[in-house]
Design a protein around this motif. Structure first.
Motif, PDB file in Angstrom:
ATOM      1  N   GLY A  41      59.472  21.539  47.225  1.00  0.00           N
ATOM      2  CA  GLY A  41      58.633  22.390  46.388  1.00  0.00           C
ATOM      3  C   GLY A  41      59.362  23.634  45.923  1.00  0.00           C
ATOM      4  O   GLY A  41      59.225  24.051  44.768  1.00  0.00           O
ATOM      5  N   ALA A  42      60.151  24.223  46.803  1.00  0.00           N
ATOM      6  CA  ALA A  42      60.925  25.403  46.409  1.00  0.00           C
ATOM      7  C   ALA A  42      61.939  25.046  45.327  1.00  0.00           C
ATOM      8  O   ALA A  42      62.126  25.802  44.367  1.00  0.00           O
ATOM      9  N   TYR A  43      62.579  23.923  45.462  1.00  0.00           N
ATOM     10  CA  TYR A  43      63.536  23.501  44.441  1.00  0.00           C
ATOM     11  C   TYR A  43      62.817  23.182  43.130  1.00  0.00           C
ATOM     12  O   TYR A  43      63.299  23.537  42.052  1.00  0.00           O
ATOM     13  N   ALA A  44      61.667  22.523  43.207  1.00  0.00           N
ATOM     14  CA  ALA A  44      60.925  22.153  41.999  1.00  0.00           C
ATOM     15  C   ALA A  44      60.450  23.381  41.236  1.00  0.00           C
ATOM     16  O   ALA A  44      60.545  23.423  40.000  1.00  0.00           O
ATOM     17  N   VAL A  45      59.958  24.385  41.932  1.00  0.00           N
ATOM     18  CA  VAL A  45      59.453  25.570  41.229  1.00  0.00           C
ATOM     19  C   VAL A  45      60.604  26.382  40.633  1.00  0.00           C
ATOM     20  O   VAL A  45      60.473  26.979  39.557  1.00  0.00           O
ATOM     21  N   THR A  46      61.750  26.369  41.276  1.00  0.00           N
ATOM     22  CA  THR A  46      62.918  27.045  40.710  1.00  0.00           C
ATOM     23  C   THR A  46      63.393  26.334  39.441  1.00  0.00           C
ATOM     24  O   THR A  46      63.689  26.977  38.425  1.00  0.00           O
ATOM     25  N   ALA A  47      63.462  25.015  39.497  1.00  0.00           N
ATOM     26  CA  ALA A  47      63.867  24.245  38.316  1.00  0.00           C
ATOM     27  C   ALA A  47      62.839  24.384  37.192  1.00  0.00           C
ATOM     28  O   ALA A  47      63.210  24.473  36.016  1.00  0.00           O
ATOM     29  N   ALA A  48      61.562  24.428  37.546  1.00  0.00           N
ATOM     30  CA  ALA A  48      60.516  24.589  36.531  1.00  0.00           C
ATOM     31  C   ALA A  48      60.625  25.947  35.843  1.00  0.00           C
ATOM     32  O   ALA A  48      60.467  26.048  34.623  1.00  0.00           O
ATOM     33  N   TRP A 107      60.534  35.940  34.640  1.00  0.00           N
ATOM     34  CA  TRP A 107      59.514  34.980  35.062  1.00  0.00           C
ATOM     35  C   TRP A 107      59.159  35.219  36.515  1.00  0.00           C
ATOM     36  O   TRP A 107      60.023  35.481  37.335  1.00  0.00           O
ATOM     37  N   THR A 108      57.882  35.120  36.794  1.00  0.00           N
ATOM     38  CA  THR A 108      57.409  35.102  38.179  1.00  0.00           C
ATOM     39  C   THR A 108      56.871  33.709  38.426  1.00  0.00           C
ATOM     40  O   THR A 108      56.078  33.195  37.639  1.00  0.00           O
ATOM     41  N   ARG A 109      57.290  33.104  39.490  1.00  0.00           N
ATOM     42  CA  ARG A 109      56.881  31.732  39.765  1.00  0.00           C
ATOM     43  C   ARG A 109      56.221  31.645  41.134  1.00  0.00           C
ATOM     44  O   ARG A 109      56.551  32.392  42.046  1.00  0.00           O
ATOM     45  N   SER A 110      55.297  30.727  41.248  1.00  0.00           N
ATOM     46  CA  SER A 110      54.659  30.464  42.537  1.00  0.00           C
ATOM     47  C   SER A 110      54.331  28.986  42.614  1.00  0.00           C
ATOM     48  O   SER A 110      54.230  28.295  41.596  1.00  0.00           O
ATOM     49  N   TRP A 111      54.165  28.524  43.822  1.00  0.00           N
ATOM     50  CA  TRP A 111      53.903  27.111  44.062  1.00  0.00           C
ATOM     51  C   TRP A 111      52.891  26.995  45.187  1.00  0.00           C
ATOM     52  O   TRP A 111      53.021  27.671  46.210  1.00  0.00           O
ATOM     53  N   ARG A 112      51.895  26.165  44.984  1.00  0.00           N
ATOM     54  CA  ARG A 112      50.902  25.920  46.023  1.00  0.00           C
ATOM     55  C   ARG A 112      51.286  24.651  46.767  1.00  0.00           C
ATOM     56  O   ARG A 112      51.408  23.580  46.174  1.00  0.00           O
ATOM     57  N   CYS A 113      51.496  24.795  48.053  1.00  0.00           N
ATOM     58  CA  CYS A 113      51.935  23.668  48.884  1.00  0.00           C
ATOM     59  C   CYS A 113      50.751  22.794  49.270  1.00  0.00           C
ATOM     60  O   CYS A 113      49.787  23.276  49.857  1.00  0.00           O
ATOM     61  N   ARG A 114      50.827  21.535  48.926  1.00  0.00           N
ATOM     62  CA  ARG A 114      49.827  20.568  49.383  1.00  0.00           C
ATOM     63  C   ARG A 114      50.452  19.764  50.520  1.00  0.00           C
ATOM     64  O   ARG A 114      50.785  18.603  50.389  1.00  0.00           O
TER      65      ARG A 114
END
Length: 120
Positions: A41-48, A107-114
């Motif tokens: 998830g951390a890698y995905a949100v950085t790439a996004a 950019w500010t990014r966040s990710w919700r962990c499921r």
């Protein structure tokens, strides 16, 4: 008497080892899987965020830029196996001409962990 006691204990070590193996290894697999999911998830949100920024600054107009950025972030999140609504991005711009050469944006990014332990 001692020969009788030894005969009744036969095979109990196998049961104890199997019980301890399940007791220790199953949580270890769960932990490794959970840490892997968080890292993915951390890698995905950085790439996004990177792709959203690229899409934003290459837009034709300031009105189209946020839509393009969100679409790019959603595509990258889905490519990494996450739901598009789990990745949230917000834009900050250094002035009125965000798409001008030399302008700054952030950019500010966040990710919700499921993850398995989360209730959301």
């Amino acid at each position: 008497m001692s020969a009788l006691l030894r005969a009744s204990d036969r095979g109990s070590m196998t049961v104890e080892v199997a019980f301890l193996l399940v007791l220790l290894v199953v949580p270890l697999f769960y932990l490794v899987g959970s840490v892997g999911r968080v890292q993915a998830g951390a890698y995905a949100v950085t790439a996004a965020a990177r792709e959203a920024g690229r899409s934003y600054v290459t837009a034709e107009s300031v009105l189209d830029a946020p839509t393009r950025a969100q679409a790019a972030a959603a595509l990258v999140a889905q490519a990494h196996g996450f739901a598009a609504e789990d990745v949230r991005l917000s834009l900050g711009c250094g002035g009125p001409g965000c798409l001008e050469p030399g302008a700054s944006s952030w950019w500010t990014r966040s990710w919700r962990c499921r993850c398995p332990w989360s209730r959301t």
